[in-house]
Design an enzyme around this catalytic site. Structure first.
Site, mmCIF file in Angstrom:
data_model
loop_
_atom_site.group_PDB
_atom_site.id
_atom_site.type_symbol
_atom_site.label_atom_id
_atom_site.label_comp_id
_atom_site.label_asym_id
_atom_site.label_seq_id
_atom_site.Cartn_x
_atom_site.Cartn_y
_atom_site.Cartn_z
ATOM 1 N N HIS A 54 46.570 -41.058 42.669
ATOM 2 C CA HIS A 54 45.106 -40.460 43.140
ATOM 3 C C HIS A 54 44.503 -41.537 43.739
ATOM 4 O O HIS A 54 43.669 -41.885 43.141
ATOM 5 C CB HIS A 54 44.590 -39.787 41.956
ATOM 6 C CG HIS A 54 43.449 -38.885 42.549
ATOM 7 N ND1 HIS A 54 42.990 -37.488 42.056
ATOM 8 C CD2 HIS A 54 42.502 -38.846 43.749
ATOM 9 C CE1 HIS A 54 41.997 -36.984 42.453
ATOM 10 N NE2 HIS A 54 41.701 -37.684 43.630
ATOM 11 N N HIS A 56 41.896 -42.431 47.588
ATOM 12 C CA HIS A 56 41.141 -42.044 48.939
ATOM 13 C C HIS A 56 41.166 -43.366 49.525
ATOM 14 O O HIS A 56 40.008 -44.149 49.344
ATOM 15 C CB HIS A 56 39.870 -41.656 48.576
ATOM 16 C CG HIS A 56 39.687 -40.151 47.593
ATOM 17 N ND1 HIS A 56 39.711 -39.054 48.167
ATOM 18 C CD2 HIS A 56 39.780 -40.166 46.403
ATOM 19 C CE1 HIS A 56 40.049 -38.142 47.221
ATOM 20 N NE2 HIS A 56 39.958 -38.795 46.157
ATOM 21 N N ARG A 58 40.260 -43.471 52.707
ATOM 22 C CA ARG A 58 39.110 -43.280 53.466
ATOM 23 C C ARG A 58 39.869 -43.503 55.100
ATOM 24 O O ARG A 58 38.833 -43.763 56.044
ATOM 25 C CB ARG A 58 38.112 -44.395 53.362
ATOM 26 C CG ARG A 58 37.512 -44.168 52.003
ATOM 27 C CD ARG A 58 37.047 -42.968 51.649
ATOM 28 N NE ARG A 58 35.966 -43.009 50.415
ATOM 29 C CZ ARG A 58 35.854 -41.956 49.616
ATOM 30 N NH1 ARG A 58 36.675 -40.724 50.082
ATOM 31 N NH2 ARG A 58 35.319 -41.716 48.839
ATOM 32 N N ASN A 88 41.203 -35.923 52.038
ATOM 33 C CA ASN A 88 39.853 -35.780 52.364
ATOM 34 C C ASN A 88 39.352 -36.817 53.534
ATOM 35 O O ASN A 88 38.210 -37.355 53.089
ATOM 36 C CB ASN A 88 39.009 -35.361 51.208
ATOM 37 C CG ASN A 88 38.604 -36.475 50.417
ATOM 38 O OD1 ASN A 88 39.670 -37.412 50.334
ATOM 39 N ND2 ASN A 88 37.666 -36.633 49.905
ATOM 40 N N LYS A 136 47.407 -30.970 47.824
ATOM 41 C CA LYS A 136 46.034 -31.229 47.097
ATOM 42 C C LYS A 136 45.162 -29.802 47.368
ATOM 43 O O LYS A 136 45.175 -29.286 48.420
ATOM 44 C CB LYS A 136 45.348 -32.439 47.561
ATOM 45 C CG LYS A 136 44.115 -32.351 46.724
ATOM 46 C CD LYS A 136 44.230 -33.052 45.384
ATOM 47 C CE LYS A 136 42.847 -33.246 44.841
ATOM 48 N NZ LYS A 136 42.177 -34.414 45.051
ATOM 49 N N HIS A 167 42.081 -30.282 42.118
ATOM 50 C CA HIS A 167 40.644 -30.563 41.728
ATOM 51 C C HIS A 167 40.140 -29.508 41.142
ATOM 52 O O HIS A 167 39.482 -28.529 41.768
ATOM 53 C CB HIS A 167 40.077 -31.239 42.883
ATOM 54 C CG HIS A 167 38.601 -31.794 42.535
ATOM 55 N ND1 HIS A 167 38.140 -33.077 42.898
ATOM 56 C CD2 HIS A 167 37.507 -30.984 42.014
ATOM 57 C CE1 HIS A 167 36.967 -33.172 42.490
ATOM 58 N NE2 HIS A 167 36.513 -32.068 41.681
ATOM 59 N N HIS A 215 42.140 -35.670 37.497
ATOM 60 C CA HIS A 215 41.119 -36.336 36.895
ATOM 61 C C HIS A 215 40.415 -35.530 35.685
ATOM 62 O O HIS A 215 39.332 -35.130 35.797
ATOM 63 C CB HIS A 215 39.863 -36.825 37.754
ATOM 64 C CG HIS A 215 39.798 -36.049 38.882
ATOM 65 N ND1 HIS A 215 39.313 -34.742 38.948
ATOM 66 C CD2 HIS A 215 39.579 -36.490 40.135
ATOM 67 C CE1 HIS A 215 39.210 -34.055 39.847
ATOM 68 N NE2 HIS A 215 39.245 -35.162 40.760
ATOM 69 N N ASP A 281 41.745 -42.231 40.898
ATOM 70 C CA ASP A 281 40.802 -41.497 41.929
ATOM 71 C C ASP A 281 40.019 -42.420 42.595
ATOM 72 O O ASP A 281 38.710 -42.334 42.743
ATOM 73 C CB ASP A 281 39.926 -40.475 40.978
ATOM 74 C CG ASP A 281 39.046 -39.756 42.240
ATOM 75 O OD1 ASP A 281 39.507 -39.411 43.172
ATOM 76 O OD2 ASP A 281 38.382 -38.834 41.498
ATOM 77 N N HIS A 285 32.270 -45.915 47.969
ATOM 78 C CA HIS A 285 31.342 -45.635 48.875
ATOM 79 C C HIS A 285 30.520 -46.926 48.803
ATOM 80 O O HIS A 285 30.432 -47.525 48.043
ATOM 81 C CB HIS A 285 30.374 -44.488 48.353
ATOM 82 C CG HIS A 285 31.241 -43.245 48.407
ATOM 83 N ND1 HIS A 285 31.413 -42.420 49.406
ATOM 84 C CD2 HIS A 285 31.517 -42.354 47.139
ATOM 85 C CE1 HIS A 285 32.013 -41.001 48.788
ATOM 86 N NE2 HIS A 285 32.041 -41.185 47.587
HETATM 87 C C1 NCD Z 1 35.842 -38.186 45.900
HETATM 88 C C2 NCD Z 1 35.544 -38.806 47.124
HETATM 89 O O1 NCD Z 1 34.585 -39.347 47.124
HETATM 90 O O2 NCD Z 1 36.400 -38.801 48.056
HETATM 91 N N1 NCD Z 1 34.789 -38.117 44.901
HETATM 92 C C3 NCD Z 1 34.849 -38.233 43.558
HETATM 93 O O3 NCD Z 1 33.597 -38.254 42.966
HETATM 94 N N2 NCD Z 1 35.987 -38.210 42.766
HETATM 95 C C4 NCD Z 1 36.559 -36.589 46.131
HETATM 96 C C5 NCD Z 1 36.928 -36.199 44.817
HETATM 97 O O4 NCD Z 1 38.032 -36.445 44.496
HETATM 98 O O5 NCD Z 1 36.374 -35.101 44.546
HETATM 99 ZN ZN ZN Z 2 39.884 -37.438 44.202
#
Ligand code: NCD
Ligand code: ZN
Length: 414
Positions: A54, A56, A58, A88, A136, A167, A215, A281, A285
């Site tokens: 899991h 991201h 980006r 995403n 997903k 999720h 998660h 996860d 950011h």
């Molecule tokens: C994730 C994200 O920022 O892509 N954020 C999070 O709080 N886990 C998206 C997600 O998995 O909800």
């Molecule tokens: Zn996630």
């Protein structure tokens, strides 16, 4: 044949052995072997490397936060040699064209092996299933994602045989608890545990797939998932951080951090085998985006620190090595049906060398994220000294020895 000799953690025990590797795969395990390339590991114990199902990265669309190069370099330094990237991105992976675009990007930039998850929103053609690694479903709104209408889930999952990660927070429940959230306690109250529990209860009524619940943040979700035969994952932030900590927006994540009591219960459930997987996860950011609590997007970086935190938790007598190997290596490999996560013939020679006395404080300046911060700042971690991917030395003495593009795609079709 290439050979690595040293002390291996195999079947719950540390054993002195040699492993023979051909075409990146373990072909033999014996007392003594000779080979063309020969590595003798004198210091540290050799484990399988982590499979983080899991993350991201980006990429494409949000590459100022992270991209496949920076994200997989971070993973490598944290002892992770396989990631499953979430859909995403911008564009989201919701069509086979967008999937192939991401695949092309990852194949050029990724240091480590990877899978790609596909956003399941409608009934998909059979061929999609052969190409992608996993699916997903989002039951709630989150970064760049609108939730699926949950009433459609039974229909859209009916033909899927590959893993479906959910999720699981129910959007209706989140809407009913909406409030202005100015701190971590209010953020917890705005997406309470009950929203997760209701989502999983709904999924339990669907005939067919054994969902993988992403998660988990509530012990009740874990119990319920067990009853339904679902697999579960927990993140290091839900295990080691809590809403009482002074983290501000750097602790804002979905599902939210809960109380210290709940995180202790989650550690207990992991240690006694009731949670199947630890995944990060990893959701970076930027510092700027996280500067104001109310407007900050949810998500925390973590792909580089998961395994170091788990090994430290072993030193702190919280988890056994056996638990760590099951939840971060063996079980995620099984869930995705990839030949990874185990030191045994037929598996990829993906290995890490860890000296369990190597504890050091986690500092964002030592990590490789683009975002430049970690919610685990100053906690202790044990990082791998060496990493092998498919038998190739990929990290030596804490320095990478491979280039971007080394990583290969795995669809999980065996
Ligand atoms: C994730 C994200 O920022 O892509 N954020 C999070 O709080 N886990 C998206 C997600 O998995 O909800
Ligand atoms: Zn996630």
């Amino acid at each position: 044949m290439d050979v690595i000799e040293g002390k291996f953690f195999i079947d719950g025990e540390i054993k002195t052995a040699s492993i023979g590797i051909e075409n990146g795969k373990i072909v033999k395990i014996a007392k003594n072997l000779t080979g063309e390339k020969f590595y003798s590991i004198e210091e540290g114990t050799i484990f399988p490397s982590m499979i983080d199902i899991h993350v991201h990265m980006r990429d494409p669309g949000f590459t100022w936060k992270e991209d496949f190069e920076s994200g997989t370099l971070s993973a490598l330094h944290g002892g992770v040699t396989f990631i499953l990237d979430m859909p995403n991105t911008k564009p989201p992976v919701d069509s086979i064209e967008n999937f192939r675009t991401k695949l092309k990007i990852a194949s050029k930039k990724s240091y480590i092996d990877y899978g790609i998850a596909y956003l399941l929103q409608k009934k998909e053609e059979k061929y999609v299933q052969n190409e992608v690694t996993s699916f997903k479903i989002y039951m709630s709104e989150t970064t760049n994602i609108k939730p699926v209408n949950y009433l459609l889930i039974p229909e859209i999952v009916s033909d899927i045989e590959k893993n479906i990660t959910v999720h699981a927070e129910l959007q209706d429940c989140i809407d009913n608890n909406k409030r202005e959230s100015k701190d971590l306690i209010m953020h917890d109250m705005s997406r309470p545990e009950s929203c997760e529990v209701s989502a999983v209860r709904y999924l339990g009524d669907i005939r067919g797939p054994k969902f993988h619940i992403a998660h988990v943040s509530s012990p009740d979700t874990v119990d319920l998932s067990k009853i339904f035969g679902f697999t579960t994952e927990v993140t290091p932030h839900h295990l080691f951080l809590n809403r009482e900590m002074d983290l501000g927006a750097f602790g804002k994540v979905n599902p939210p951090l809960r109380s210290s009591f709940i995180s202790e219960r989650l550690r207990y459930l992991l240690s006694n085998g009731n949670i199947d997987v630890v995944s990060s996860d990893h959701s970076p950011h930027t510092l700027e985006e996280k500067s104001d609590f109310a407007s900050a997007p949810s998500g925390l970086p973590g792909v580089e620190t998961s395994l170091p935190l788990l090994f430290q938790a072993y030193r702190d007598s919280i988890f056994s090595l056996d638990t760590i190997v099951k939840v971060s290596m063996e079980n995620p490999g099984k869930i995705l049906k990839i030949p990874k996560g185990k030191i045994a013939p037929g598996y990829d020679a993906d290995l890490i060398v860890v000296k369990l006395s190597d504890s050091r404080r986690i500092r964002s300046k030592d990590l490789h994220y683009k975002c430049g911060w970690t919610p685990f700042e100053n906690l202790w971690g044990i990082f791998p000294r060496k990493v092998f991917i498919r038998g190739e030395l990929a990290l030596d003495n804490f320095e990478e020895t491979i280039e971007p593009g080394f990583g290969l795609y795995y669809s999980g079709n065996r």
